[in-house]
Design an enzyme around this catalytic site. Structure first.
Site, PDB file in Angstrom:
ATOM      1  N   CYS A  99       0.803  -1.227   0.000  1.00 56.92           N
ATOM      2  CA  CYS A  99       0.000   0.000   0.000  1.00 56.92           C
ATOM      3  C   CYS A  99       0.836   1.277   0.000  1.00 56.92           C
ATOM      4  O   CYS A  99       0.502   2.213  -0.760  1.00 56.92           O
ATOM      5  CB  CYS A  99      -1.033  -0.018   1.126  1.00 56.92           C
ATOM      6  N   ARG A 128       7.801 -11.217   4.896  1.00 56.11           N
ATOM      7  CA  ARG A 128       7.426 -11.087   6.301  1.00 56.11           C
ATOM      8  C   ARG A 128       8.264 -12.041   7.139  1.00 56.11           C
ATOM      9  O   ARG A 128       8.331 -13.235   6.859  1.00 56.11           O
ATOM     10  CB  ARG A 128       5.926 -11.356   6.483  1.00 56.11           C
ATOM     11  N   GLN A 146       1.118 -11.511  -3.741  1.00 55.07           N
ATOM     12  CA  GLN A 146      -0.300 -11.219  -3.553  1.00 55.07           C
ATOM     13  C   GLN A 146      -0.897 -10.569  -4.802  1.00 55.07           C
ATOM     14  O   GLN A 146      -0.214  -9.828  -5.508  1.00 55.07           O
ATOM     15  CB  GLN A 146      -0.494 -10.251  -2.380  1.00 55.07           C
ATOM     16  N   ASP A 148      -2.559  -7.825  -5.284  1.00 58.80           N
ATOM     17  CA  ASP A 148      -2.710  -6.699  -4.365  1.00 58.80           C
ATOM     18  C   ASP A 148      -3.258  -5.475  -5.096  1.00 58.80           C
ATOM     19  O   ASP A 148      -2.642  -4.993  -6.041  1.00 58.80           O
ATOM     20  CB  ASP A 148      -1.337  -6.377  -3.771  1.00 58.80           C
ATOM     21  N   HIS A 150      -5.281  -1.481  -4.860  1.00 60.97           N
ATOM     22  CA  HIS A 150      -5.692  -0.306  -4.090  1.00 60.97           C
ATOM     23  C   HIS A 150      -6.531   0.582  -4.987  1.00 60.97           C
ATOM     24  O   HIS A 150      -6.109   0.938  -6.091  1.00 60.97           O
ATOM     25  CB  HIS A 150      -4.467   0.438  -3.558  1.00 60.97           C
ATOM     26  N   LYS A 230     -12.645  -4.123   7.754  1.00 58.91           N
ATOM     27  CA  LYS A 230     -12.482  -4.936   6.555  1.00 58.91           C
ATOM     28  C   LYS A 230     -13.582  -5.974   6.424  1.00 58.91           C
ATOM     29  O   LYS A 230     -14.198  -6.379   7.416  1.00 58.91           O
ATOM     30  CB  LYS A 230     -11.117  -5.626   6.544  1.00 58.91           C
ATOM     31  N   HIS A 276      -8.181  -1.178   0.152  1.00 57.33           N
ATOM     32  CA  HIS A 276      -7.092  -2.154   0.003  1.00 57.33           C
ATOM     33  C   HIS A 276      -7.760  -3.512  -0.207  1.00 57.33           C
ATOM     34  O   HIS A 276      -8.602  -3.912   0.602  1.00 57.33           O
ATOM     35  CB  HIS A 276      -6.245  -2.258   1.272  1.00 57.33           C
TER      36      HIS A 276
END
Length: 386
Positions: A99, A128, A146, A148, A150, A230, A276
Protein backbone atom coordinates in the site's frame (compact mmCIF):
# COMPACT_ATOMS: atom_id res chain seq x y z
CA UNK A 1 -6.25 -46.28 -6.60
CA UNK A 2 -6.26 -43.71 -3.78
CA UNK A 3 -8.92 -41.04 -4.08
CA UNK A 4 -7.09 -37.89 -5.22
CA UNK A 5 -9.53 -35.68 -3.29
CA UNK A 6 -8.31 -37.20 -0.03
CA UNK A 7 -4.62 -36.61 -0.66
CA UNK A 8 -2.77 -33.88 1.18
CA UNK A 9 -1.66 -31.06 -1.06
CA UNK A 10 2.06 -31.84 -0.89
CA UNK A 11 1.42 -35.37 -2.16
CA UNK A 12 -0.56 -33.91 -5.04
CA UNK A 13 2.27 -31.42 -5.70
CA UNK A 14 4.65 -34.37 -5.86
CA UNK A 15 2.33 -36.33 -8.19
CA UNK A 16 2.21 -33.32 -10.54
CA UNK A 17 5.97 -32.65 -10.18
CA UNK A 18 5.30 -29.01 -9.26
CA UNK A 19 8.00 -28.02 -6.81
CA UNK A 20 10.95 -28.93 -4.63
CA UNK A 21 11.43 -27.83 -1.03
CA UNK A 22 14.43 -25.80 0.07
CA UNK A 23 16.70 -26.77 2.94
CA UNK A 24 15.02 -24.27 5.28
CA UNK A 25 11.41 -23.84 6.35
CA UNK A 26 9.03 -21.98 4.07
CA UNK A 27 11.27 -22.06 0.98
CA UNK A 28 9.91 -23.47 -2.30
CA UNK A 29 11.51 -23.85 -5.73
CA UNK A 30 8.98 -24.02 -8.56
CA UNK A 31 9.68 -26.59 -11.27
CA UNK A 32 8.43 -26.12 -14.88
CA UNK A 33 4.96 -27.61 -14.25
CA UNK A 34 4.62 -25.64 -11.01
CA UNK A 35 5.54 -22.39 -12.72
CA UNK A 36 2.99 -23.18 -15.44
CA UNK A 37 0.26 -23.54 -12.79
CA UNK A 38 1.49 -20.37 -11.03
CA UNK A 39 1.44 -18.33 -14.24
CA UNK A 40 -1.96 -19.72 -15.25
CA UNK A 41 -3.35 -18.51 -11.92
CA UNK A 42 -1.80 -15.07 -12.45
CA UNK A 43 -3.26 -14.82 -15.96
CA UNK A 44 -6.68 -15.84 -14.66
CA UNK A 45 -6.84 -13.21 -11.92
CA UNK A 46 -5.23 -10.55 -14.14
CA UNK A 47 -8.02 -10.96 -16.72
CA UNK A 48 -10.66 -10.43 -14.04
CA UNK A 49 -8.99 -7.21 -12.88
CA UNK A 50 -8.55 -5.92 -16.42
CA UNK A 51 -12.19 -6.70 -17.16
CA UNK A 52 -13.21 -4.37 -14.32
CA UNK A 53 -10.92 -1.52 -15.27
CA UNK A 54 -7.92 -2.06 -13.00
CA UNK A 55 -4.54 -0.71 -14.14
CA UNK A 56 -1.57 -3.02 -13.48
CA UNK A 57 1.58 -1.49 -12.00
CA UNK A 58 4.93 -2.68 -10.71
CA UNK A 59 6.77 -1.28 -7.69
CA UNK A 60 10.03 -2.06 -5.82
CA UNK A 61 10.44 -4.61 -3.07
CA UNK A 62 13.33 -2.73 -1.40
CA UNK A 63 11.79 0.44 0.00
CA UNK A 64 12.91 3.25 2.30
CA UNK A 65 12.04 2.58 5.92
CA UNK A 66 10.69 6.15 6.13
CA UNK A 67 7.77 5.25 3.86
CA UNK A 68 6.59 2.59 6.34
CA UNK A 69 7.23 4.90 9.27
CA UNK A 70 4.88 7.46 7.72
CA UNK A 71 2.22 4.81 7.02
CA UNK A 72 2.38 3.52 10.61
CA UNK A 73 3.37 0.00 9.59
CA UNK A 74 6.85 0.36 11.11
CA UNK A 75 5.36 1.10 14.51
CA UNK A 76 2.93 -1.82 14.32
CA UNK A 77 4.87 -4.49 12.41
CA UNK A 78 8.59 -3.76 12.68
CA UNK A 79 9.23 -7.12 14.33
CA UNK A 80 7.88 -8.82 11.19
CA UNK A 81 9.93 -6.74 8.73
CA UNK A 82 13.26 -7.58 7.14
CA UNK A 83 15.46 -4.48 7.63
CA UNK A 84 18.47 -3.57 5.48
CA UNK A 85 21.12 -1.04 6.43
CA UNK A 86 21.51 1.62 3.76
CA UNK A 87 24.07 4.31 3.12
CA UNK A 88 24.18 7.52 5.16
CA UNK A 89 21.92 6.08 7.87
CA UNK A 90 19.04 5.64 5.41
CA UNK A 91 17.64 2.23 6.22
CA UNK A 92 15.55 0.11 3.88
CA UNK A 93 13.08 -2.70 4.36
CA UNK A 94 11.82 -5.55 2.20
CA UNK A 95 8.20 -4.54 1.74
CA UNK A 96 5.75 -6.51 3.90
CA UNK A 97 2.82 -5.00 1.96
CA UNK A 98 2.34 -2.80 -1.11
CA UNK A 99 0.00 0.00 0.00
CA UNK A 100 2.71 2.65 0.67
CA UNK A 101 4.18 1.93 -2.79
CA UNK A 102 0.82 2.43 -4.46
CA UNK A 103 0.36 5.67 -2.53
CA UNK A 104 3.63 6.93 -4.09
CA UNK A 105 2.18 6.16 -7.54
CA UNK A 106 -1.01 8.06 -6.67
CA UNK A 107 1.04 11.04 -5.47
CA UNK A 108 2.99 11.24 -8.74
CA UNK A 109 0.24 13.19 -10.52
CA UNK A 110 -2.31 15.88 -9.76
CA UNK A 111 -5.64 14.04 -9.47
CA UNK A 112 -9.14 15.27 -10.26
CA UNK A 113 -12.50 13.85 -9.24
CA UNK A 114 -12.82 13.00 -12.94
CA UNK A 115 -9.89 10.54 -12.52
CA UNK A 116 -11.57 8.69 -9.64
CA UNK A 117 -11.98 5.93 -8.82
CA UNK A 118 -8.39 5.00 -9.66
CA UNK A 119 -8.02 1.19 -9.27
CA UNK A 120 -4.41 -0.04 -9.43
CA UNK A 121 -3.30 -3.63 -9.21
CA UNK A 122 0.01 -5.45 -8.74
CA UNK A 123 1.39 -8.92 -8.32
CA UNK A 124 3.28 -7.74 -5.28
CA UNK A 125 6.15 -9.79 -3.87
CA UNK A 126 6.08 -9.25 -0.11
CA UNK A 127 8.37 -10.39 2.70
CA UNK A 128 7.43 -11.09 6.30
CA UNK A 129 9.78 -12.26 9.01
CA UNK A 130 7.55 -15.00 10.39
CA UNK A 131 8.80 -17.32 13.16
CA UNK A 132 10.23 -20.51 11.63
CA UNK A 133 7.83 -22.66 13.65
CA UNK A 134 4.82 -21.03 11.96
CA UNK A 135 5.99 -21.65 8.37
CA UNK A 136 4.10 -24.25 6.38
CA UNK A 137 5.32 -24.76 2.78
CA UNK A 138 2.69 -23.07 0.55
CA UNK A 139 0.34 -21.97 3.31
CA UNK A 140 2.72 -19.70 5.23
CA UNK A 141 5.97 -18.37 3.80
CA UNK A 142 8.37 -15.50 4.39
CA UNK A 143 8.22 -14.49 0.72
CA UNK A 144 5.01 -14.70 -1.28
CA UNK A 145 3.07 -12.92 -4.01
CA UNK A 146 -0.30 -11.22 -3.55
CA UNK A 147 -2.91 -10.07 -6.06
CA UNK A 148 -2.71 -6.70 -4.36
CA UNK A 149 -5.04 -3.83 -5.33
CA UNK A 150 -5.69 -0.31 -4.09
CA UNK A 151 -8.64 1.72 -5.25
CA UNK A 152 -8.39 5.49 -4.65
CA UNK A 153 -11.96 6.71 -4.58
CA UNK A 154 -14.17 9.64 -3.58
CA UNK A 155 -17.27 9.29 -1.41
CA UNK A 156 -19.62 9.47 -4.41
CA UNK A 157 -18.07 6.34 -5.94
CA UNK A 158 -17.32 4.44 -2.74
CA UNK A 159 -20.39 2.18 -2.80
CA UNK A 160 -19.93 1.19 -6.46
CA UNK A 161 -16.23 0.47 -5.93
CA UNK A 162 -16.95 -1.87 -3.00
CA UNK A 163 -19.64 -3.55 -5.12
CA UNK A 164 -17.17 -3.94 -7.98
CA UNK A 165 -14.85 -5.86 -5.69
CA UNK A 166 -17.57 -8.06 -4.21
CA UNK A 167 -18.89 -8.98 -7.67
CA UNK A 168 -15.39 -9.74 -8.95
CA UNK A 169 -14.61 -11.94 -5.96
CA UNK A 170 -17.87 -13.87 -6.31
CA UNK A 171 -17.23 -14.42 -10.02
CA UNK A 172 -13.64 -15.58 -9.42
CA UNK A 173 -14.61 -18.02 -6.67
CA UNK A 174 -17.42 -19.49 -8.76
CA UNK A 175 -15.09 -20.11 -11.70
CA UNK A 176 -12.61 -21.77 -9.34
CA UNK A 177 -15.36 -24.07 -8.04
CA UNK A 178 -16.12 -22.31 -4.73
CA UNK A 179 -19.75 -21.20 -4.55
CA UNK A 180 -20.34 -21.22 -0.80
CA UNK A 181 -18.96 -17.87 0.42
CA UNK A 182 -19.11 -16.55 4.00
CA UNK A 183 -18.65 -12.85 4.83
CA UNK A 184 -17.26 -11.36 8.05
CA UNK A 185 -16.93 -7.63 8.78
CA UNK A 186 -14.01 -6.94 11.14
CA UNK A 187 -14.59 -3.82 13.23
CA UNK A 188 -12.29 -1.27 14.91
CA UNK A 189 -9.53 -2.57 17.19
CA UNK A 190 -8.61 -0.87 20.47
CA UNK A 191 -5.25 0.25 19.07
CA UNK A 192 -6.05 2.23 15.92
CA UNK A 193 -5.44 5.42 13.99
CA UNK A 194 -8.13 7.83 12.85
CA UNK A 195 -11.21 9.45 14.32
CA UNK A 196 -14.29 7.65 15.59
CA UNK A 197 -16.28 9.58 13.00
CA UNK A 198 -14.23 8.09 10.15
CA UNK A 199 -14.47 4.61 11.66
CA UNK A 200 -18.25 4.96 11.99
CA UNK A 201 -18.54 5.94 8.32
CA UNK A 202 -16.18 3.18 7.15
CA UNK A 203 -17.90 0.40 9.07
CA UNK A 204 -21.36 1.49 7.93
CA UNK A 205 -20.19 1.64 4.29
CA UNK A 206 -19.16 -2.02 4.47
CA UNK A 207 -22.46 -3.01 6.05
CA UNK A 208 -24.43 -1.11 3.39
CA UNK A 209 -22.48 -2.74 0.54
CA UNK A 210 -23.25 -6.20 1.88
CA UNK A 211 -26.93 -5.39 2.43
CA UNK A 212 -27.18 -4.01 -1.12
CA UNK A 213 -26.09 -7.39 -2.50
CA UNK A 214 -28.26 -9.40 -0.11
CA UNK A 215 -25.16 -10.67 1.67
CA UNK A 216 -25.59 -12.09 5.16
CA UNK A 217 -22.55 -11.18 7.28
CA UNK A 218 -21.14 -11.64 10.75
CA UNK A 219 -19.44 -8.86 12.69
CA UNK A 220 -16.12 -9.40 14.45
CA UNK A 221 -15.50 -6.65 17.04
CA UNK A 222 -11.85 -5.61 17.44
CA UNK A 223 -10.57 -7.59 14.43
CA UNK A 224 -10.08 -4.69 11.98
CA UNK A 225 -6.70 -3.36 10.80
CA UNK A 226 -5.20 -0.36 12.62
CA UNK A 227 -6.24 1.92 9.74
CA UNK A 228 -9.68 0.58 8.86
CA UNK A 229 -12.40 -2.09 9.05
CA UNK A 230 -12.48 -4.94 6.55
CA UNK A 231 -14.67 -7.53 4.87
CA UNK A 232 -13.17 -11.03 4.94
CA UNK A 233 -14.38 -13.64 2.46
CA UNK A 234 -14.19 -17.33 3.28
CA UNK A 235 -15.11 -20.22 0.98
CA UNK A 236 -15.96 -23.85 1.50
CA UNK A 237 -14.58 -26.55 -0.74
CA UNK A 238 -16.46 -29.67 -1.82
CA UNK A 239 -15.16 -31.49 1.26
CA UNK A 240 -16.82 -28.88 3.50
CA UNK A 241 -13.58 -27.25 4.65
CA UNK A 242 -13.45 -23.47 5.12
CA UNK A 243 -10.67 -21.30 3.64
CA UNK A 244 -9.93 -17.60 4.17
CA UNK A 245 -9.39 -15.95 0.75
CA UNK A 246 -10.29 -12.35 -0.09
CA UNK A 247 -10.07 -9.24 2.06
CA UNK A 248 -11.24 -5.67 1.46
CA UNK A 249 -10.15 -2.93 3.88
CA UNK A 250 -11.71 0.53 3.87
CA UNK A 251 -9.19 3.21 4.83
CA UNK A 252 -9.72 6.88 5.75
CA UNK A 253 -6.42 6.99 7.70
CA UNK A 254 -3.51 6.58 5.27
CA UNK A 255 -4.78 9.24 2.83
CA UNK A 256 -4.54 11.74 5.69
CA UNK A 257 -1.16 10.50 6.95
CA UNK A 258 0.24 10.98 3.42
CA UNK A 259 -1.74 14.19 2.73
CA UNK A 260 -3.34 12.69 -0.38
CA UNK A 261 -5.83 14.80 -2.26
CA UNK A 262 -7.76 15.34 -5.45
CA UNK A 263 -9.50 18.39 -6.89
CA UNK A 264 -13.28 18.17 -6.55
CA UNK A 265 -15.92 19.62 -8.89
CA UNK A 266 -15.72 22.97 -7.05
CA UNK A 267 -11.95 23.22 -7.48
CA UNK A 268 -11.30 22.39 -3.82
CA UNK A 269 -8.85 19.84 -2.43
CA UNK A 270 -10.46 16.74 -0.95
CA UNK A 271 -8.96 13.63 0.61
CA UNK A 272 -9.66 10.33 -1.19
CA UNK A 273 -10.56 7.05 0.48
CA UNK A 274 -8.45 3.93 -0.15
CA UNK A 275 -9.83 0.42 -0.62
CA UNK A 276 -7.09 -2.15 0.00
CA UNK A 277 -8.03 -5.56 -1.36
CA UNK A 278 -6.99 -8.96 -2.61
CA UNK A 279 -9.24 -11.60 -4.16
CA UNK A 280 -6.97 -14.64 -3.89
CA UNK A 281 -4.57 -13.33 -1.26
CA UNK A 282 -1.25 -15.19 -1.42
CA UNK A 283 -0.92 -16.99 -4.77
CA UNK A 284 1.20 -19.68 -3.13
CA UNK A 285 -1.43 -20.32 -0.48
CA UNK A 286 -4.16 -20.28 -3.14
CA UNK A 287 -2.35 -23.03 -5.03
CA UNK A 288 -2.15 -25.03 -1.80
CA UNK A 289 -5.91 -24.62 -1.30
CA UNK A 290 -6.61 -25.69 -4.88
CA UNK A 291 -4.42 -28.78 -4.51
CA UNK A 292 -6.10 -29.63 -1.20
CA UNK A 293 -9.56 -29.12 -2.67
CA UNK A 294 -9.27 -30.70 -6.11
CA UNK A 295 -6.21 -32.93 -6.05
CA UNK A 296 -4.87 -33.41 -9.59
CA UNK A 297 -8.30 -32.57 -11.04
CA UNK A 298 -7.69 -28.84 -11.10
CA UNK A 299 -9.86 -26.48 -13.18
CA UNK A 300 -8.82 -27.02 -16.80
CA UNK A 301 -7.78 -23.39 -17.35
CA UNK A 302 -5.25 -23.68 -14.51
CA UNK A 303 -3.98 -27.20 -15.02
CA UNK A 304 -0.22 -27.43 -15.74
CA UNK A 305 -0.91 -30.34 -18.12
CA UNK A 306 -4.09 -29.33 -20.02
CA UNK A 307 -3.32 -31.89 -22.71
CA UNK A 308 -0.69 -34.39 -23.80
CA UNK A 309 0.29 -35.93 -27.12
CA UNK A 310 1.37 -39.57 -26.91
CA UNK A 311 3.08 -41.26 -29.88
CA UNK A 312 2.45 -45.00 -30.13
CA UNK A 313 6.02 -45.72 -31.21
CA UNK A 314 9.29 -44.04 -32.07
CA UNK A 315 8.20 -43.92 -35.74
CA UNK A 316 5.44 -41.42 -34.94
CA UNK A 317 7.44 -39.14 -32.62
CA UNK A 318 8.17 -36.49 -35.24
CA UNK A 319 4.53 -36.33 -36.27
CA UNK A 320 3.57 -36.14 -32.58
CA UNK A 321 5.80 -33.06 -32.23
CA UNK A 322 3.92 -31.38 -35.07
CA UNK A 323 0.56 -32.15 -33.44
CA UNK A 324 1.81 -30.92 -30.07
CA UNK A 325 3.05 -27.69 -31.64
CA UNK A 326 -0.33 -27.13 -33.29
CA UNK A 327 -2.16 -27.74 -30.00
CA UNK A 328 0.28 -25.80 -27.82
CA UNK A 329 0.94 -29.03 -25.93
CA UNK A 330 3.89 -31.37 -25.38
CA UNK A 331 4.65 -35.01 -26.06
CA UNK A 332 5.49 -38.07 -24.00
CA UNK A 333 8.28 -39.69 -26.00
CA UNK A 334 9.28 -42.16 -23.29
CA UNK A 335 9.80 -45.85 -24.09
CA UNK A 336 7.01 -46.97 -21.75
CA UNK A 337 4.10 -49.02 -23.19
CA UNK A 338 1.12 -46.98 -24.43
CA UNK A 339 -1.15 -48.23 -21.64
CA UNK A 340 1.28 -47.13 -18.97
CA UNK A 341 1.71 -43.71 -20.58
CA UNK A 342 -2.06 -43.21 -20.63
CA UNK A 343 -2.31 -44.28 -17.00
CA UNK A 344 0.46 -41.89 -15.92
CA UNK A 345 -1.21 -38.87 -17.50
CA UNK A 346 -4.69 -39.87 -16.34
CA UNK A 347 -3.32 -39.97 -12.79
CA UNK A 348 -2.06 -36.42 -13.28
CA UNK A 349 -5.58 -35.23 -14.08
CA UNK A 350 -5.01 -34.76 -17.83
CA UNK A 351 -8.33 -34.95 -19.67
CA UNK A 352 -7.29 -34.56 -23.30
CA UNK A 353 -4.72 -37.12 -24.39
CA UNK A 354 -4.01 -37.23 -28.13
CA UNK A 355 -2.68 -40.57 -29.35
CA UNK A 356 -0.92 -40.66 -32.73
CA UNK A 357 0.61 -43.53 -34.68
CA UNK A 358 2.03 -44.38 -38.06
CA UNK A 359 -1.42 -44.31 -39.67
CA UNK A 360 -2.03 -40.68 -38.71
CA UNK A 361 1.53 -39.77 -39.70
CA UNK A 362 1.02 -41.35 -43.17
CA UNK A 363 -2.24 -39.46 -43.71
CA UNK A 364 -0.45 -36.22 -42.89
CA UNK A 365 2.47 -37.07 -45.23
CA UNK A 366 0.11 -37.83 -48.11
CA UNK A 367 -2.54 -35.12 -47.75
CA UNK A 368 -1.34 -32.62 -45.17
CA UNK A 369 -4.38 -33.49 -43.07
CA UNK A 370 -3.52 -33.62 -39.38
CA UNK A 371 -5.44 -36.19 -37.31
CA UNK A 372 -5.14 -37.70 -33.82
CA UNK A 373 -7.09 -40.11 -31.65
CA UNK A 374 -8.50 -38.08 -28.76
CA UNK A 375 -8.53 -40.42 -25.78
CA UNK A 376 -10.81 -39.39 -22.89
CA UNK A 377 -10.68 -42.63 -20.94
CA UNK A 378 -13.58 -44.76 -22.15
CA UNK A 379 -14.29 -42.34 -25.01
CA UNK A 380 -12.09 -42.32 -28.12
CA UNK A 381 -12.57 -40.19 -31.21
CA UNK A 382 -10.44 -39.62 -34.31
CA UNK A 383 -10.43 -35.87 -34.79
CA UNK A 384 -8.94 -33.32 -37.16
CA UNK A 385 -6.33 -31.01 -35.70
CA UNK A 386 -6.87 -27.48 -36.99
Amino acid sequence: MENNEEKRYMQVAQDLNLLVLGNSAGVVYWKPAGLKLYENLKSFIRKHHEKRGYLEVRSPSIVSEDLFRQSGHLEKYQHNMFSLNGEEENNYVLRPMSCPNHIVIYQSELRSYKNLPLPIFEFGEVFRNEPSGSLQVLFRQRQFCQDDSHVFVNKENLSSSISNYLLMAQEVYKELGFEDVKYDISLRPDQRFGSDEDWDAAEESLREACRMHGIVFNELPGEGAFYGPKIELKVKDKLGRSWQLGTLQLDYVLPKRFDLNYIDENGQKESPIILHHAVLGSLERMIGILLESFGVNLPSFLHPYPSKVVPISEKSVEYAKLVASKLGSSIDASDEPLGKKLSVWRNKGVIEIYVVGEKEASIYAESGEMKAMLNKGKEKELINIK
